[in-house]
Design a protein around this motif. Sequence first.
Motif, PDB file in Angstrom:
ATOM      1  N   MET A  17       0.916  -1.237   0.122  1.00  0.00           N
ATOM      2  CA  MET A  17      -0.017  -0.105   0.029  1.00  0.00           C
ATOM      3  C   MET A  17       0.793   1.196   0.138  1.00  0.00           C
ATOM      4  SD  MET A  17      -2.936   1.313   2.633  1.00  0.00           S
ATOM      5  CE  MET A  17      -4.055   0.164   2.433  1.00  0.00           C
ATOM      6  N   PRO A  18       0.852   1.868  -0.990  1.00  0.00           N
ATOM      7  CA  PRO A  18       1.793   3.196  -1.058  1.00  0.00           C
ATOM      8  C   PRO A  18       1.331   4.208  -0.229  1.00  0.00           C
ATOM      9  CG  PRO A  18       0.208   3.224  -2.917  1.00  0.00           C
ATOM     10  CD  PRO A  18       0.270   1.801  -2.222  1.00  0.00           C
ATOM     11  N   ALA A  19       2.154   5.071   0.276  1.00  0.00           N
ATOM     12  CA  ALA A  19       1.942   6.198   1.125  1.00  0.00           C
ATOM     13  C   ALA A  19       0.767   6.962   1.292  1.00  0.00           C
ATOM     14  CB  ALA A  19       3.220   7.236   1.445  1.00  0.00           C
ATOM     15  N   GLU A  20       0.389   7.214  -0.309  1.00  0.00           N
ATOM     16  CA  GLU A  20      -0.672   8.080  -0.725  1.00  0.00           C
ATOM     17  C   GLU A  20      -2.083   7.579  -0.154  1.00  0.00           C
ATOM     18  OE1 GLU A  20      -2.572  10.291  -4.418  1.00  0.00           O
ATOM     19  OE2 GLU A  20      -1.033   9.013  -4.908  1.00  0.00           O
ATOM     20  N   ARG A  21      -1.933   6.329  -0.404  1.00  0.00           N
ATOM     21  CA  ARG A  21      -3.213   5.481  -0.351  1.00  0.00           C
ATOM     22  C   ARG A  21      -3.508   5.422   1.255  1.00  0.00           C
ATOM     23  NH1 ARG A  21      -6.225   0.293  -1.497  1.00  0.00           N
ATOM     24  NH2 ARG A  21      -8.384   0.932  -1.469  1.00  0.00           N
ATOM     25  N   ALA A  22      -2.213   5.028   1.971  1.00  0.00           N
ATOM     26  CA  ALA A  22      -2.119   4.999   3.346  1.00  0.00           C
ATOM     27  C   ALA A  22      -2.542   6.206   4.233  1.00  0.00           C
ATOM     28  CB  ALA A  22      -0.869   4.379   3.725  1.00  0.00           C
ATOM     29  N   PHE A  23      -2.334   7.258   3.715  1.00  0.00           N
ATOM     30  CA  PHE A  23      -2.796   8.504   4.122  1.00  0.00           C
ATOM     31  C   PHE A  23      -4.238   8.959   3.938  1.00  0.00           C
ATOM     32  CE2 PHE A  23      -3.344  13.063   3.084  1.00  0.00           C
ATOM     33  CZ  PHE A  23      -2.987  13.660   4.918  1.00  0.00           C
TER      34      PHE A  23
END
Length: 297
Positions: free
Chosen positions: A190-196
Amino acid sequence: MTDTNNNNQDVVLYEVRDDIAIVTMNRPEYNNAQNSQMTYALDAVFLRASDDDSVKVIVLAGAGKHFSAGHDIGTLGRDVDKTFDRASLWYDHVNKPGSEFLYTREQEVYLGMCRRWRDIPKPTIAMVQGACVAGGVMLAWVCDLIIATDDSFYSDPVVRMGIPGVEYFAHVHELNPRIAKEFLFLGERMPAERAFQMGMLNKVVTRETLEEETMAVASRIARMPRLGLQLTKQVINSAEDLMGKRTTMNMAFGYHHFAHSHNELVSGDRLAGFDGKKMADSQRGQEKEKASVEGQS
């Protein structure tokens, strides 16, 4: 604590800058994979920071390219069979028969320690870069805030071992249930953008500004009264537990160890034949296959 397998390197570093303690996992050659040595060293420095009245905020970091590749399941420093001075009332796991060996060990070093660190009576911030995988996700989730780089990524790929997630099972609280299922069923990054977007991260920054941004947030928190911070953290943690967080972990931990026992009965190995290298290769293969499929669509 010192790693005798790696030129007497300290596996955890500790420093205090003004009123902020910085705790750094220091096995960069193994992407900060957590052996028991590191876990007990983390416990010792968290206690040290908690006891120090001059420390108002604790920052958890990982040296090198990655925050943490998870639990150590295959480096030269793997020490699952070694005895350490225990931090809880659980008895020593070494030389215990059958499933008792791993169940007892993980009650102490994984579930027990992570729960205790979550309840440290001071604000904690995970400063995350690169890989934050399985046991690394556990350590980040234990912290009150997560500040991460835009190239960081998150995964819990242990379902491919037949295991329903890591021991500190907070998935349905960190993510909504449907996203938690996706996170576990696929085991993909899960990339940082989606985790955010999912609310798992507080702030996404560049690698170049990660430390500066994290220390700035920590400094602003440190201006608050100590008791006010402690009580606020206690209220929110207790509210999470009333929503079932602790009960879910108890249930998931039982299923987790049923899976270990099943693996050993079927394959002769608690991890279904996976070590760190095989897991990493499997992850890379999955990411390559996913990219290929997406490229064709």
